[in-house]
Scaffold this motif. Structure first.
Motif, PDB file in Angstrom:
ATOM      1  N   ALA A 426     -21.186  27.941   3.210  1.00  0.00           N
ATOM      2  CA  ALA A 426     -21.821  26.622   3.314  1.00  0.00           C
ATOM      3  C   ALA A 426     -20.787  25.540   3.594  1.00  0.00           C
ATOM      4  O   ALA A 426     -20.997  24.659   4.441  1.00  0.00           O
ATOM      5  N   LEU A 427     -19.648  25.605   2.904  1.00  0.00           N
ATOM      6  CA  LEU A 427     -18.594  24.610   3.115  1.00  0.00           C
ATOM      7  C   LEU A 427     -17.988  24.733   4.515  1.00  0.00           C
ATOM      8  O   LEU A 427     -17.615  23.725   5.132  1.00  0.00           O
ATOM      9  N   LYS A 428     -17.914  25.961   5.028  1.00  0.00           N
ATOM     10  CA  LYS A 428     -17.397  26.134   6.392  1.00  0.00           C
ATOM     11  C   LYS A 428     -18.316  25.470   7.418  1.00  0.00           C
ATOM     12  O   LYS A 428     -17.849  24.878   8.399  1.00  0.00           O
ATOM     13  N   ILE A 429     -19.617  25.577   7.188  1.00  0.00           N
ATOM     14  CA  ILE A 429     -20.565  24.936   8.110  1.00  0.00           C
ATOM     15  C   ILE A 429     -20.412  23.419   8.043  1.00  0.00           C
ATOM     16  O   ILE A 429     -20.459  22.730   9.073  1.00  0.00           O
ATOM     17  N   LEU A 430     -20.208  22.886   6.841  1.00  0.00           N
ATOM     18  CA  LEU A 430     -20.001  21.449   6.699  1.00  0.00           C
ATOM     19  C   LEU A 430     -18.738  21.013   7.447  1.00  0.00           C
ATOM     20  O   LEU A 430     -18.729  19.980   8.137  1.00  0.00           O
ATOM     21  N   GLN A 431     -17.687  21.803   7.324  1.00  0.00           N
ATOM     22  CA  GLN A 431     -16.456  21.505   8.048  1.00  0.00           C
ATOM     23  C   GLN A 431     -16.695  21.526   9.568  1.00  0.00           C
ATOM     24  O   GLN A 431     -16.229  20.646  10.302  1.00  0.00           O
ATOM     25  N   LYS A 432     -17.423  22.543  10.019  1.00  0.00           N
ATOM     26  CA  LYS A 432     -17.710  22.667  11.454  1.00  0.00           C
ATOM     27  C   LYS A 432     -18.535  21.469  11.928  1.00  0.00           C
ATOM     28  O   LYS A 432     -18.318  20.959  13.041  1.00  0.00           O
ATOM     29  N   MET A 433     -19.451  21.030  11.107  1.00  0.00           N
ATOM     30  CA  MET A 433     -20.283  19.878  11.447  1.00  0.00           C
ATOM     31  C   MET A 433     -19.429  18.627  11.617  1.00  0.00           C
ATOM     32  O   MET A 433     -19.586  17.865  12.583  1.00  0.00           O
ATOM     33  N   GLU A 434     -18.510  18.414  10.686  1.00  0.00           N
ATOM     34  CA  GLU A 434     -17.664  17.220  10.746  1.00  0.00           C
ATOM     35  C   GLU A 434     -16.697  17.286  11.930  1.00  0.00           C
ATOM     36  O   GLU A 434     -16.392  16.258  12.538  1.00  0.00           O
ATOM     37  N   ARG A 435     -16.243  18.487  12.261  1.00  0.00           N
ATOM     38  CA  ARG A 435     -15.323  18.633  13.392  1.00  0.00           C
ATOM     39  C   ARG A 435     -16.030  18.487  14.736  1.00  0.00           C
ATOM     40  O   ARG A 435     -15.403  18.170  15.742  1.00  0.00           O
ATOM     41  N   SER A 436     -17.345  18.724  14.752  1.00  0.00           N
ATOM     42  CA  SER A 436     -18.082  18.697  16.018  1.00  0.00           C
ATOM     43  C   SER A 436     -18.017  17.323  16.678  1.00  0.00           C
ATOM     44  O   SER A 436     -18.035  17.224  17.902  1.00  0.00           O
ATOM     45  N   GLY A 437     -17.961  16.284  15.866  1.00  0.00           N
ATOM     46  CA  GLY A 437     -17.913  14.931  16.402  1.00  0.00           C
ATOM     47  C   GLY A 437     -19.236  14.453  16.957  1.00  0.00           C
ATOM     48  O   GLY A 437     -19.363  13.303  17.382  1.00  0.00           O
ATOM     49  N   LEU A 438     -20.247  15.315  16.951  1.00  0.00           N
ATOM     50  CA  LEU A 438     -21.554  14.963  17.502  1.00  0.00           C
ATOM     51  C   LEU A 438     -22.594  14.697  16.430  1.00  0.00           C
ATOM     52  O   LEU A 438     -23.533  13.936  16.652  1.00  0.00           O
TER      53      LEU A 438
END
Length: 544
Positions: A426-438
């Motif tokens: 779950a935390l990895k998905i949150l990180q990916k979301m924040e890195r997406s910039g979108l």
């Protein structure tokens, strides 16, 4: 039409009339362009999408802080639980952070205005429309802070607020039931010729939502005073406002009064179809489809999808499939929004296999999935325990079909992993979301993570860091549900001092805690011998 609708309804004078007596009559009138643009199909699609989102995003919010007021409005140096690289902030505060830290929680808008006007750091900041929008969004659930910031921005020399900032503060005041303030600001906007149909729409909805639907009708009666026309668009706005507040018969009466000189369109009848379904009178909804045909308006997928939604609420999926057949026979087959709606309700009913069969039917019909459908599909697969398939939809199928992820996509995955006790994923998905910039996290993003904190007993550093990320990292604003679930979770975790500080913050922001919340907190503080806190809570409960 002779006379106003209000007089024909024979309703007593109320807030709008009292305010109207004080309004200036000498302001020049002019016809302002309509602010609400776009065809009815676009508006209807947006409405149905909203309904679908509600179907599988029924969430609450949890979070905490040991020193609530200071914590929620100042930037902390705490390290994010997501890793130091994820939440490291520049040593220099952003303009947004500087202003937020200068807004004293619970003070009046006058006090906030003076505080900001006398602050050298704030007055050295060059205001932009984007910054003002961020500030109003940050304080959307704290009307005093929002109004204080708005007035400060308005007072800044050389800066002119954009029209949408006025609409935002009007909406915030109305949402928090500050109707006198709303009318005062509306009058000021009228004097400055800033009132548009979009403005009026927000006022109508907030008055009706506060149970003051008669005032909403009176405001519609006075549209000419704002330089606006009573036409199909404005009529639909009023009818939609009333129907959403379950005043369908009142809306019907007004429609019959107006239709002789204001022509209805397909959207008019779709509003009534939704209204009748909302008050559980589906037969009238079916009859309205025939009525719209009589007026030369062709029913569309939205017309039938609204009735489909009614049967979904009743878990009558047999009727749903009958409607599908009727839609295809009428030449308006189910669209992606219709399929998404039904899939959501099948999932909520535990009918996972039937939901997947619906997906196959959709593909056979040549209907292409969109982001919202894929979000629902990921949710369905997660609920069915088919986590690898859900991940594949996210990582493979959506990119292959060039369907973008949105915030809800990430939220659905985070919730899925939390529900399956996969905290790290779950935390990895949150990180990916924040890195997406979108996509930016919202309160729904954090709910399952915060809930997991209480479930696992991680109510110290981990919970603190998550809340810090929400408030100071992403400038998310807590609402009534946020505070309610924070207080409940903290009480059950033995942290009633923390919970009480949140209770005090709610009161300072004119948020009214529910009785159940007050009673739970009162019981806990009594056990901790916090007599002063218990007395304050008891006094407040007597006022509920």
């Amino acid at each position: 039409m002779k006379g106003s609708i209000c007089r024909k309804l024979n309703r007593p004078a109320s807030l709008y009339d009292r305010r109207q007596a004080c309004l200036r009559r000498d302001v020049p009138r002019r016809l302002l362009p309509n602010a609400v643009t776009g065809g009815s199909s676009e508006l209807e699609s947006m409405f149905m999408i909203f309904r679908v989102q509600k179907c599988f995003q029924r969430v609450c919010f949890l979070g905490s802080s040991s020193n609530s007021s200071a914590f929620l409005h100042t930037c902390s140096s705490a390290v994010s639980p997501l890793g130091s690289s994820q939440l490291e902030r520049p040593t220099r505060l952003s303009d947004l952070d500087i202003i937020i830290t200068r807004v004293p929680v619970g003070n009046s808008d006058d006090q906030i205005l003076l505080s900001l006007q006398n602050d050298q750091a704030c007055n050295s900041i060059q205001l932009t429309h984007v910054l003002v929008h961020q500030l109003l969004h940050r304080f959307k659930n704290d009307w005093k802070s929002a109004l204080g910031v708005f007035r400060w921005a308005e007072s800044r020399p050389g800066y002119e607020l954009p029209p949408d900032a006025y609409d935002m503060i009007i909406d915030i005041l109305g949402k928090m039931r500050q109707m006198d303030q709303t009318m005062d600001l509306l009058e000021r906007m009228h004097q400055d010729r800033l009132v548009t149909l979009k403005t009026v729409g927000k006022v109508l909805r907030r008055f009706a939502g506060a149970g003051k639907w008669e005032d909403a009708v009176r405001i519609f009666d006075g549209l000419g005073r704002f330089g606006l026309d009573k036409n199909t668009e404005s009529m639909n706005l009023l009818l939609d406002t009333l129907c959403k507040e379950k005043k369908v018969e009142v809306a019907r009466y007004i429609f019959l009064e107006l239709k002789s000189h204001i022509s209805p369109n397909a959207h008019t009848f779709n509003i009534f179809i939704h209204g009748w379904c909302k008050v559980n009178r589906v037969d009238e909804a079916h009859w309205t489809i025939q009525e719209m045909k009589g007026h030369g308006c062709r029913p569309c997928a939205f017309s039938y999808s609204t009735i489909t939604l009614f049967y979904c609420h009743k878990c009558n999926f047999g009727k749903v499939y009958e409607l599908f057949d009727e839609m295809e026979a009428q030449g308006c087959p189910p669209n992606v929004v219709t399929f998404t709606t039904v899939m959501c309700y099948l999932t909520n009913s535990g009918e996972f296999e039937e939901a997947m069969q619906l997906y196959e039917r959709m593909k056979s019909a040549g209907c292409k999935p969109d982001t919202l459908f894929y979000n629902s599909l990921i949710h369905t697969l997660g609920r069915a325990g088919r986590v690898p398939e859900a991940i594949r939809v996210f990582e493979v199928e959506m990119p292959e079909n060039e369907v973008p992820h949105n915030t809800s996509t990430y939220n659905t995955l985070i919730a899925m992993f939390c529900n399956h006790a996969q905290e790290e994923e779950a935390l990895k998905i949150l990180q990916k979301m924040e890195r997406s910039g979108l996509c930016k996290p919202d309160v729904q993003t954090y709910y399952p993570l915060l809930k997991m904190c209480f479930k696992t007993g991680k109510t110290d550093n981990f919970l603190n860091k998550l809340v810090n990320d929400m408030v100071n990292g992403h400038h998310l604003s807590f609402d009534l549900s946020t505070y309610t679930l924070l207080i409940h979770g903290l009480c059950r975790s033995g942290k009633c001092e923390w919970a009480y500080s949140l209770f005090e913050e709610m009161i300072a922001q004119d948020m009214k805690p529910r009785y159940r919340t007050c009673r739970l907190l009162w019981d806990e503080v009594k056990l901790k011998n916090m007599s002063a806190a218990a007395d304050n809570i008891e006094d407040f409960m007597k006022k509920l």
